[in-house]
Design a protein around this motif. Sequence first.
Motif, PDB file in Angstrom:
ATOM      1  N   ASN A 170       0.831  -1.185   0.000  1.00 32.24           N
ATOM      2  CA  ASN A 170       0.000   0.000   0.000  1.00 32.24           C
ATOM      3  C   ASN A 170       0.867   1.237   0.000  1.00 32.24           C
ATOM      4  O   ASN A 170       2.050   1.190   0.291  1.00 32.24           O
ATOM      5  N   ALA A 171       0.228   2.347  -0.349  1.00 33.95           N
ATOM      6  CA  ALA A 171       0.925   3.628  -0.406  1.00 33.95           C
ATOM      7  C   ALA A 171      -0.061   4.721  -0.100  1.00 33.95           C
ATOM      8  O   ALA A 171      -1.246   4.570  -0.342  1.00 33.95           O
ATOM      9  N   PRO A 172       0.379   5.828   0.486  1.00 35.88           N
ATOM     10  CA  PRO A 172      -0.529   6.914   0.785  1.00 35.88           C
ATOM     11  C   PRO A 172      -1.071   7.549  -0.476  1.00 35.88           C
ATOM     12  O   PRO A 172      -0.344   7.734  -1.451  1.00 35.88           O
TER      13      PRO A 172
ATOM     14  N   VAL B  32     -10.719  -1.560  -9.379  1.00 37.44           N
ATOM     15  CA  VAL B  32     -11.333  -1.325  -8.074  1.00 37.44           C
ATOM     16  C   VAL B  32     -10.197  -1.114  -7.082  1.00 37.44           C
ATOM     17  O   VAL B  32      -9.318  -1.965  -6.946  1.00 37.44           O
ATOM     18  N   LEU B  33     -10.214   0.027  -6.406  1.00 34.91           N
ATOM     19  CA  LEU B  33      -9.126   0.405  -5.507  1.00 34.91           C
ATOM     20  C   LEU B  33      -9.622   0.420  -4.061  1.00 34.91           C
ATOM     21  O   LEU B  33     -10.426   1.273  -3.686  1.00 34.91           O
ATOM     22  N   PRO B  34      -9.144  -0.504  -3.208  1.00 33.44           N
ATOM     23  CA  PRO B  34      -9.485  -0.446  -1.786  1.00 33.44           C
ATOM     24  C   PRO B  34      -8.717   0.683  -1.098  1.00 33.44           C
ATOM     25  O   PRO B  34      -7.594   1.012  -1.480  1.00 33.44           O
ATOM     26  N   PHE B  35      -9.327   1.264  -0.057  1.00 30.94           N
ATOM     27  CA  PHE B  35      -8.673   2.344   0.672  1.00 30.94           C
ATOM     28  C   PHE B  35      -9.151   2.367   2.112  1.00 30.94           C
ATOM     29  O   PHE B  35     -10.151   1.727   2.472  1.00 30.94           O
ATOM     30  N   ALA B  36      -8.431   3.113   2.933  1.00 30.36           N
ATOM     31  CA  ALA B  36      -8.804   3.301   4.336  1.00 30.36           C
ATOM     32  C   ALA B  36      -8.544   4.747   4.713  1.00 30.36           C
ATOM     33  O   ALA B  36      -7.543   5.334   4.299  1.00 30.36           O
TER      34      ALA B  36
ATOM     35  N   PRO C  48     -12.738  10.359 -17.248  1.00 25.01           N
ATOM     36  CA  PRO C  48     -11.499   9.595 -17.436  1.00 25.01           C
ATOM     37  C   PRO C  48     -10.274  10.269 -16.847  1.00 25.01           C
ATOM     38  O   PRO C  48      -9.255   9.612 -16.598  1.00 25.01           O
ATOM     39  N   GLU C  49     -10.336  11.588 -16.635  1.00 22.94           N
ATOM     40  CA  GLU C  49      -9.179  12.314 -16.125  1.00 22.94           C
ATOM     41  C   GLU C  49      -9.101  12.333 -14.601  1.00 22.94           C
ATOM     42  O   GLU C  49      -8.153  12.867 -14.038  1.00 22.94           O
ATOM     43  N   ILE C  50     -10.102  11.770 -13.938  1.00 23.85           N
ATOM     44  CA  ILE C  50     -10.087  11.741 -12.468  1.00 23.85           C
ATOM     45  C   ILE C  50      -9.758  10.326 -12.013  1.00 23.85           C
ATOM     46  O   ILE C  50     -10.580   9.416 -12.115  1.00 23.85           O
ATOM     47  N   SER C  51      -8.555  10.138 -11.523  1.00 21.65           N
ATOM     48  CA  SER C  51      -8.125   8.824 -11.051  1.00 21.65           C
ATOM     49  C   SER C  51      -8.735   8.538  -9.683  1.00 21.65           C
ATOM     50  O   SER C  51      -9.206   9.443  -8.986  1.00 21.65           O
ATOM     51  N   PRO C  52      -8.718   7.267  -9.247  1.00 16.43           N
ATOM     52  CA  PRO C  52      -9.215   6.961  -7.908  1.00 16.43           C
ATOM     53  C   PRO C  52      -8.475   7.744  -6.823  1.00 16.43           C
ATOM     54  O   PRO C  52      -9.086   8.239  -5.883  1.00 16.43           O
ATOM     55  N   GLU C  53      -7.146   7.847  -6.965  1.00 16.86           N
ATOM     56  CA  GLU C  53      -6.365   8.579  -5.965  1.00 16.86           C
ATOM     57  C   GLU C  53      -6.760  10.046  -5.911  1.00 16.86           C
ATOM     58  O   GLU C  53      -6.869  10.637  -4.836  1.00 16.86           O
ATOM     59  N   ARG C  54      -6.967  10.618  -7.067  1.00 17.01           N
ATOM     60  CA  ARG C  54      -7.348  12.030  -7.124  1.00 17.01           C
ATOM     61  C   ARG C  54      -8.716  12.256  -6.475  1.00 17.01           C
ATOM     62  O   ARG C  54      -8.924  13.240  -5.773  1.00 17.01           O
ATOM     63  N   LEU C  55      -9.632  11.331  -6.703  1.00 14.01           N
ATOM     64  CA  LEU C  55     -10.949  11.442  -6.076  1.00 14.01           C
ATOM     65  C   LEU C  55     -10.839  11.352  -4.559  1.00 14.01           C
ATOM     66  O   LEU C  55     -11.489  12.110  -3.821  1.00 14.01           O
TER      67      LEU C  55
ATOM     68  N   ARG D 264      -7.961  14.462   6.190  1.00 17.28           N
ATOM     69  CA  ARG D 264      -7.750  13.279   7.038  1.00 17.28           C
ATOM     70  C   ARG D 264      -6.641  12.382   6.517  1.00 17.28           C
ATOM     71  O   ARG D 264      -5.948  11.733   7.298  1.00 17.28           O
ATOM     72  N   GLY D 265      -6.502  12.321   5.196  1.00 15.43           N
ATOM     73  CA  GLY D 265      -5.516  11.432   4.600  1.00 15.43           C
ATOM     74  C   GLY D 265      -6.086  10.054   4.352  1.00 15.43           C
ATOM     75  O   GLY D 265      -6.731   9.470   5.231  1.00 15.43           O
ATOM     76  N   ALA D 266      -5.873   9.526   3.165  1.00 14.29           N
ATOM     77  CA  ALA D 266      -6.355   8.191   2.808  1.00 14.29           C
ATOM     78  C   ALA D 266      -5.182   7.294   2.459  1.00 14.29           C
ATOM     79  O   ALA D 266      -4.189   7.748   1.895  1.00 14.29           O
ATOM     80  N   ARG D 267      -5.299   6.033   2.814  1.00  8.48           N
ATOM     81  CA  ARG D 267      -4.272   5.041   2.494  1.00  8.48           C
ATOM     82  C   ARG D 267      -4.869   4.054   1.505  1.00  8.48           C
ATOM     83  O   ARG D 267      -5.964   3.518   1.740  1.00  8.48           O
ATOM     84  N   VAL D 268      -4.171   3.809   0.393  1.00  7.27           N
ATOM     85  CA  VAL D 268      -4.711   2.929  -0.629  1.00  7.27           C
ATOM     86  C   VAL D 268      -3.974   1.594  -0.624  1.00  7.27           C
ATOM     87  O   VAL D 268      -2.827   1.495  -0.206  1.00  7.27           O
ATOM     88  N   PHE D 269      -4.670   0.559  -1.102  1.00 10.37           N
ATOM     89  CA  PHE D 269      -4.130  -0.788  -1.177  1.00 10.37           C
ATOM     90  C   PHE D 269      -4.009  -1.192  -2.651  1.00 10.37           C
ATOM     91  O   PHE D 269      -4.319  -0.410  -3.548  1.00 10.37           O
ATOM     92  N   GLU D 270      -3.582  -2.394  -2.891  1.00 10.54           N
ATOM     93  CA  GLU D 270      -3.367  -2.842  -4.265  1.00 10.54           C
ATOM     94  C   GLU D 270      -4.678  -2.880  -5.042  1.00 10.54           C
ATOM     95  O   GLU D 270      -5.652  -3.484  -4.585  1.00 10.54           O
ATOM     96  N   PRO D 271      -4.738  -2.256  -6.212  1.00  8.48           N
ATOM     97  CA  PRO D 271      -5.993  -2.242  -6.985  1.00  8.48           C
ATOM     98  C   PRO D 271      -6.263  -3.595  -7.625  1.00  8.48           C
ATOM     99  O   PRO D 271      -5.371  -4.424  -7.802  1.00  8.48           O
ATOM    100  N   ARG D 272      -7.504  -3.813  -7.964  1.00  7.73           N
ATOM    101  CA  ARG D 272      -7.937  -5.038  -8.642  1.00  7.73           C
ATOM    102  C   ARG D 272      -8.458  -4.660 -10.026  1.00  7.73           C
ATOM    103  O   ARG D 272      -9.355  -3.834 -10.145  1.00  7.73           O
ATOM    104  N   THR D 273      -7.920  -5.271 -11.066  1.00  7.53           N
ATOM    105  CA  THR D 273      -8.367  -4.990 -12.423  1.00  7.53           C
ATOM    106  C   THR D 273      -9.530  -5.907 -12.787  1.00  7.53           C
ATOM    107  O   THR D 273      -9.469  -7.114 -12.556  1.00  7.53           O
ATOM    108  N   MET D 274     -10.599  -5.331 -13.361  1.00  7.78           N
ATOM    109  CA  MET D 274     -11.774  -6.093 -13.750  1.00  7.78           C
ATOM    110  C   MET D 274     -11.677  -6.531 -15.212  1.00  7.78           C
ATOM    111  O   MET D 274     -11.126  -5.817 -16.054  1.00  7.78           O
ATOM    112  N   LEU D 275     -12.229  -7.704 -15.510  1.00  5.81           N
ATOM    113  CA  LEU D 275     -12.197  -8.263 -16.864  1.00  5.81           C
ATOM    114  C   LEU D 275     -13.614  -8.616 -17.311  1.00  5.81           C
ATOM    115  O   LEU D 275     -14.417  -9.127 -16.522  1.00  5.81           O
ATOM    116  N   ASP D 276     -13.911  -8.344 -18.566  1.00  2.00           N
ATOM    117  CA  ASP D 276     -15.182  -8.747 -19.174  1.00  2.00           C
ATOM    118  C   ASP D 276     -15.025 -10.187 -19.658  1.00  2.00           C
ATOM    119  O   ASP D 276     -14.455 -10.431 -20.718  1.00  2.00           O
TER     120      ASP D 276
END
Length: 331
Positions: free
Chosen positions: A2-4, A18-22, A256-263, A271-283
Amino acid sequence: MNAPAGIPQPQPAPPDSVLPFAVEGLDVRGRVALLGPVVDSILARHAYPAPVSRLLGEAIVLTCLLGTALKFEGRFTLQTSTDGPVDMLVVDFETPDRVRAYARFDGDAVEALGAAATPAALLGNGHLAMTVDQGAHTQRYQGIVALDGASLEEVAHQYFAQSEQIPTRVRLAVGEVISRQPGEAPHHAWRAGGLLVQFLPESGERIAHRDLDPGDRPGEAEDADPSAEAGGEEDDAWVEARSLVDTIEDHELTDPEISPERLLVRLFHERGARVFEPRTMLDRCRCSREKVEGVLAGFTPAEREEMTVDGEIVVTCEFCSTVYRFSADEV
């Protein structure tokens, strides 16, 4: 790993993740889903009317937000059964990353709604079922929520309040992105996004017993304070988190220009958010010629004879639109 969030300069949103965060200062955990080519390919192959595409897109995002919380191999299925113009939605998520979806609808009834074709109007009355299946020799878990003129966001809130008793906030959005290259016709593509936040405090004084796994929270299942959904006094941290989530606008989940981290920076920069490893979705669909042949073999010879046209049986997968052709002798 994970990374801040927010320390690097925000980049354009990666497609279909899909990006998990805390947000530890507020005792909340969650996930951000941003879907581009995956949701566009699912919707485009069926050529749904725009209101149906938006509704199914919301269901796909909600399923990805919930399905990626599974910590075991299995399937998560969201399915509606209603009396509305869209009488059935089915979204099937198979761990770790495969999703497929289908909508059944009355085209004339959808067209008759016109500008009034809101998700609630399209769904009508009925129920929504969320099913977790870990495979053979295990017991399935199913939660059922009434659909009585509510949107999928509202239904998700009801589900968590009654089934898991976890204070939860969900935002869903679906939009159409139009791009144009010089000398070419405009290109239309669907995008969808969503955010799920849950209140999972550490303090024993603020929590009550809960039976279900808390999703992305590591370690042993913790307990959550159901007071925010049960009429008790709300925790200040949860009030703040919920209020921040309610400020999200639809375009922030589909741009498309707003990444999960930016949101996340926009929402929780104080407060600060900590993100975890993202999961890529497949059709990906689970159908195959062998599976379809097995289904046909289960019919009686007389039933297969009724299905035969010009010496062959033609089966089309409702999810991926793949056409399978069988001669009468094959089955």
